[in-house]
Write a protein that holds these residues in place. Sequence first.
Motif, PDB file in Angstrom:
ATOM      1  N   PHE A 277      43.469  41.078  53.837  1.00  0.00           N
ATOM      2  CA  PHE A 277      42.878  41.941  52.759  1.00  0.00           C
ATOM      3  C   PHE A 277      41.696  42.576  53.065  1.00  0.00           C
ATOM      4  CE2 PHE A 277      45.236  37.705  51.767  1.00  0.00           C
ATOM      5  CZ  PHE A 277      46.101  38.072  50.979  1.00  0.00           C
ATOM      6  N   SER A 278      41.543  43.385  52.143  1.00  0.00           N
ATOM      7  CA  SER A 278      40.648  44.347  52.116  1.00  0.00           C
ATOM      8  C   SER A 278      39.816  44.506  50.702  1.00  0.00           C
ATOM      9  CB  SER A 278      40.512  45.859  52.819  1.00  0.00           C
ATOM     10  OG  SER A 278      41.297  46.573  52.051  1.00  0.00           O
ATOM     11  N   GLY A 279      38.725  44.938  50.424  1.00  0.00           N
ATOM     12  CA  GLY A 279      38.463  45.324  48.983  1.00  0.00           C
ATOM     13  C   GLY A 279      37.120  44.283  48.779  1.00  0.00           C
ATOM     14  N   GLU A 280      36.514  44.659  47.542  1.00  0.00           N
ATOM     15  CA  GLU A 280      35.208  43.810  47.103  1.00  0.00           C
ATOM     16  C   GLU A 280      35.743  42.614  46.538  1.00  0.00           C
ATOM     17  OE1 GLU A 280      32.880  42.279  43.921  1.00  0.00           O
ATOM     18  OE2 GLU A 280      34.858  43.065  43.690  1.00  0.00           O
ATOM     19  N   TRP A 281      34.855  41.457  46.677  1.00  0.00           N
ATOM     20  CA  TRP A 281      35.209  40.193  46.537  1.00  0.00           C
ATOM     21  C   TRP A 281      35.771  39.770  45.391  1.00  0.00           C
ATOM     22  CZ3 TRP A 281      29.834  38.860  48.914  1.00  0.00           C
ATOM     23  CH2 TRP A 281      29.889  38.945  50.377  1.00  0.00           C
ATOM     24  N   TYR A 282      35.362  40.114  44.009  1.00  0.00           N
ATOM     25  CA  TYR A 282      36.016  39.979  43.069  1.00  0.00           C
ATOM     26  C   TYR A 282      37.241  40.550  42.759  1.00  0.00           C
ATOM     27  CZ  TYR A 282      37.222  39.866  38.163  1.00  0.00           C
ATOM     28  OH  TYR A 282      38.123  39.740  36.887  1.00  0.00           O
ATOM     29  N   GLU A 283      37.481  41.493  43.401  1.00  0.00           N
ATOM     30  CA  GLU A 283      38.736  42.349  43.362  1.00  0.00           C
ATOM     31  C   GLU A 283      39.752  41.669  44.203  1.00  0.00           C
ATOM     32  OE1 GLU A 283      39.821  45.116  41.211  1.00  0.00           O
ATOM     33  OE2 GLU A 283      37.972  44.622  40.233  1.00  0.00           O
ATOM     34  N   PHE A 284      39.355  41.328  45.525  1.00  0.00           N
ATOM     35  CA  PHE A 284      40.185  40.433  46.190  1.00  0.00           C
ATOM     36  C   PHE A 284      40.577  39.028  45.617  1.00  0.00           C
ATOM     37  CE2 PHE A 284      39.601  36.793  49.171  1.00  0.00           C
ATOM     38  CZ  PHE A 284      40.819  36.551  49.978  1.00  0.00           C
ATOM     39  N   SER A 285      39.713  38.347  45.108  1.00  0.00           N
ATOM     40  CA  SER A 285      40.217  36.835  44.282  1.00  0.00           C
ATOM     41  C   SER A 285      41.151  37.374  43.226  1.00  0.00           C
ATOM     42  CB  SER A 285      38.966  36.520  43.632  1.00  0.00           C
ATOM     43  OG  SER A 285      37.812  36.217  44.511  1.00  0.00           O
ATOM     44  N   LYS A 286      40.872  38.408  42.268  1.00  0.00           N
ATOM     45  CA  LYS A 286      41.856  38.791  41.383  1.00  0.00           C
ATOM     46  C   LYS A 286      43.252  39.049  41.906  1.00  0.00           C
ATOM     47  CE  LYS A 286      41.148  42.526  39.123  1.00  0.00           C
ATOM     48  NZ  LYS A 286      40.695  43.755  38.450  1.00  0.00           N
ATOM     49  N   PHE A 287      43.343  39.790  42.959  1.00  0.00           N
ATOM     50  CA  PHE A 287      44.306  40.118  43.640  1.00  0.00           C
ATOM     51  C   PHE A 287      45.123  39.064  44.197  1.00  0.00           C
ATOM     52  CE2 PHE A 287      46.772  41.431  47.587  1.00  0.00           C
ATOM     53  CZ  PHE A 287      47.229  42.880  46.935  1.00  0.00           C
ATOM     54  N   VAL A 288      44.607  38.056  44.945  1.00  0.00           N
ATOM     55  CA  VAL A 288      45.499  37.018  45.615  1.00  0.00           C
ATOM     56  C   VAL A 288      45.803  36.005  44.278  1.00  0.00           C
ATOM     57  CG1 VAL A 288      44.619  37.125  47.794  1.00  0.00           C
ATOM     58  CG2 VAL A 288      43.341  35.717  46.168  1.00  0.00           C
ATOM     59  N   LEU A 289      45.051  35.771  43.397  1.00  0.00           N
ATOM     60  CA  LEU A 289      45.305  34.925  42.482  1.00  0.00           C
ATOM     61  C   LEU A 289      46.452  35.588  41.295  1.00  0.00           C
ATOM     62  CD1 LEU A 289      41.763  33.618  41.226  1.00  0.00           C
ATOM     63  CD2 LEU A 289      43.553  32.506  42.544  1.00  0.00           C
ATOM     64  N   ASN A 290      46.540  36.871  41.167  1.00  0.00           N
ATOM     65  CA  ASN A 290      47.336  37.454  40.580  1.00  0.00           C
ATOM     66  C   ASN A 290      48.806  37.919  41.120  1.00  0.00           C
ATOM     67  OD1 ASN A 290      46.010  36.654  37.942  1.00  0.00           O
ATOM     68  ND2 ASN A 290      44.977  38.867  37.970  1.00  0.00           N
ATOM     69  N   SER A 291      48.766  37.833  42.272  1.00  0.00           N
ATOM     70  CA  SER A 291      49.735  38.376  43.168  1.00  0.00           C
ATOM     71  C   SER A 291      51.287  37.486  42.770  1.00  0.00           C
ATOM     72  CB  SER A 291      49.263  38.276  44.603  1.00  0.00           C
ATOM     73  OG  SER A 291      50.693  38.688  45.482  1.00  0.00           O
ATOM     74  N   LYS A 292      52.399  38.279  43.187  1.00  0.00           N
ATOM     75  CA  LYS A 292      53.488  37.854  42.932  1.00  0.00           C
ATOM     76  C   LYS A 292      53.855  36.788  44.168  1.00  0.00           C
ATOM     77  CE  LYS A 292      55.557  41.829  40.402  1.00  0.00           C
ATOM     78  NZ  LYS A 292      56.765  42.839  40.489  1.00  0.00           N
ATOM     79  N   LYS A 293      53.192  36.795  45.124  1.00  0.00           N
ATOM     80  CA  LYS A 293      53.467  35.982  46.405  1.00  0.00           C
ATOM     81  C   LYS A 293      52.745  34.731  46.016  1.00  0.00           C
ATOM     82  CE  LYS A 293      53.413  39.483  49.989  1.00  0.00           C
ATOM     83  NZ  LYS A 293      52.927  39.917  51.258  1.00  0.00           N
ATOM     84  N   ALA A 294      53.348  33.648  46.392  1.00  0.00           N
ATOM     85  CA  ALA A 294      52.662  32.014  46.146  1.00  0.00           C
ATOM     86  C   ALA A 294      51.461  32.129  46.670  1.00  0.00           C
ATOM     87  CB  ALA A 294      53.732  31.090  46.708  1.00  0.00           C
ATOM     88  N   PHE A 295      50.509  31.356  46.260  1.00  0.00           N
ATOM     89  CA  PHE A 295      49.155  31.232  46.661  1.00  0.00           C
ATOM     90  C   PHE A 295      48.673  29.816  46.355  1.00  0.00           C
ATOM     91  CE2 PHE A 295      44.536  31.309  46.034  1.00  0.00           C
ATOM     92  CZ  PHE A 295      44.232  31.706  47.337  1.00  0.00           C
ATOM     93  N   ALA A 296      47.881  29.264  47.274  1.00  0.00           N
ATOM     94  CA  ALA A 296      47.359  28.218  47.133  1.00  0.00           C
ATOM     95  C   ALA A 296      45.979  28.151  47.311  1.00  0.00           C
ATOM     96  CB  ALA A 296      47.973  27.060  47.760  1.00  0.00           C
ATOM     97  N   LYS A 297      44.920  27.698  46.997  1.00  0.00           N
ATOM     98  CA  LYS A 297      43.604  27.693  47.036  1.00  0.00           C
ATOM     99  C   LYS A 297      43.083  27.118  48.609  1.00  0.00           C
ATOM    100  CE  LYS A 297      41.991  27.895  42.187  1.00  0.00           C
ATOM    101  NZ  LYS A 297      40.857  27.307  41.236  1.00  0.00           N
ATOM    102  N   TYR A 298      42.027  27.589  48.995  1.00  0.00           N
ATOM    103  CA  TYR A 298      41.795  27.308  50.440  1.00  0.00           C
ATOM    104  C   TYR A 298      41.140  26.069  50.599  1.00  0.00           C
ATOM    105  CZ  TYR A 298      42.517  32.386  50.800  1.00  0.00           C
ATOM    106  OH  TYR A 298      43.195  33.428  50.648  1.00  0.00           O
ATOM    107  N   ASP A 299      41.657  25.327  51.677  1.00  0.00           N
ATOM    108  CA  ASP A 299      40.960  24.069  51.928  1.00  0.00           C
ATOM    109  C   ASP A 299      39.474  24.215  52.609  1.00  0.00           C
ATOM    110  OD1 ASP A 299      42.972  22.188  51.303  1.00  0.00           O
ATOM    111  OD2 ASP A 299      44.248  23.177  52.951  1.00  0.00           O
TER     112      ASP A 299
END
Length: 372
Positions: free
Chosen positions: A266-288
């Motif tokens: 991923f590239s982009g500013e941190w807030y935008e990156f967070s929003k992108f992965v959390l709202n993505s259609k791809k499944a996402f789990a938080k990082y360990d």
Amino acid sequence: MAFQFNFTIDKHLEDELPAFENGALNSESSGKTSVLDSQKEKLKDGKQSSKEGDSFEKPLWGCKSSEVKAFPPCDNSLAKSDEITKNLGPKEKQPCLKVAKEHDIPKDFKKMVENKVLEVIPYLQHVNLSVVKMSFLKDTCGEDIVSKSLSSHSDLITGIYEGGLKIWECTFDLLAYLADEEIQFAGKRVLDLGCGAGLLGIIALKGKAKETHFQDYNSTVIDEVTIPNVIINSTSECEDEVSEPDVKKRRNSNPTQQLLSKCRFFSGEWYEFSKFVLNSKKAFAKYDIILTSETIYNPSYYSAFHQTLASLLDESGQVFLASKAHYFGVGGGIHLFQKFIEEKNVFETRTLKIIDEGLKRILIKITFKHTH
């Protein structure tokens, strides 16, 4: 008081810019220092550094060039996690919001890494960044961050370039710590935040992490440095692991692709990156585990950085952060950041290691506060 400046430029890069031939290039005195020159000095007499020399069996963080091997082309697939997270809460005002995007892994691995000159360090390889920069000057691409960096006399240009085309000193401190303490990545979801060359994430990938994600501010860095580095190290890892009985199995599946299927970029500013992965259609789990080095040099970014950690770190997760005690010129540093953390009252920090050589460098661990 002695000040350490952050900008270095190779001689052959200077020759590419006639406009700068008659003057020295100076930078904002941020306190960030490039590691390659200092490591090459250590190699002159063939000796290892004391503490760093204990990690990765023989972690002499020196460099040598090597020819890149040809890799077979493969199909691309990206792993999906099995959990869905909640959307981000309200964002705080940020200095710049570079739109985030995900980068695909190319199907043709060979083309991605052909003509790359490699630097070799223990258990890791990475593309020679000086050569990458020179190629950018000859053939301007995308964000044009190299020429902008040179013309502004700085490696840090807010909203344009955030130093991803260098490997900073604290990255090697954190690599050594992870090896010395035998931090376990197996089965973990890992993020290399502000990844640059991606060496921290590659170590997690080699440590059999379930997923390894890489994020950098600049898309050029991801495409031209991070992804090639991951491909190179994934391929060498597969070559080391394949034994004679596995040859038949290897004919039916590509082990390099299997490793890369655990990665997302991923590239982009941190807030935008967070929003992108959390709202993505791809499944996402938080990082360990979140690994990050030299990312807290600018206090203007602390809110976005803190919000990213709070949004993406698993409740029981941990952040390993490496930083200088203070960054001259931009004002950030570990102590100021820890004070910011305390005021937010979301996380707690613990000092892991202090390195007093040169500018003081500190490694800390960040975890959520748990009230009982």
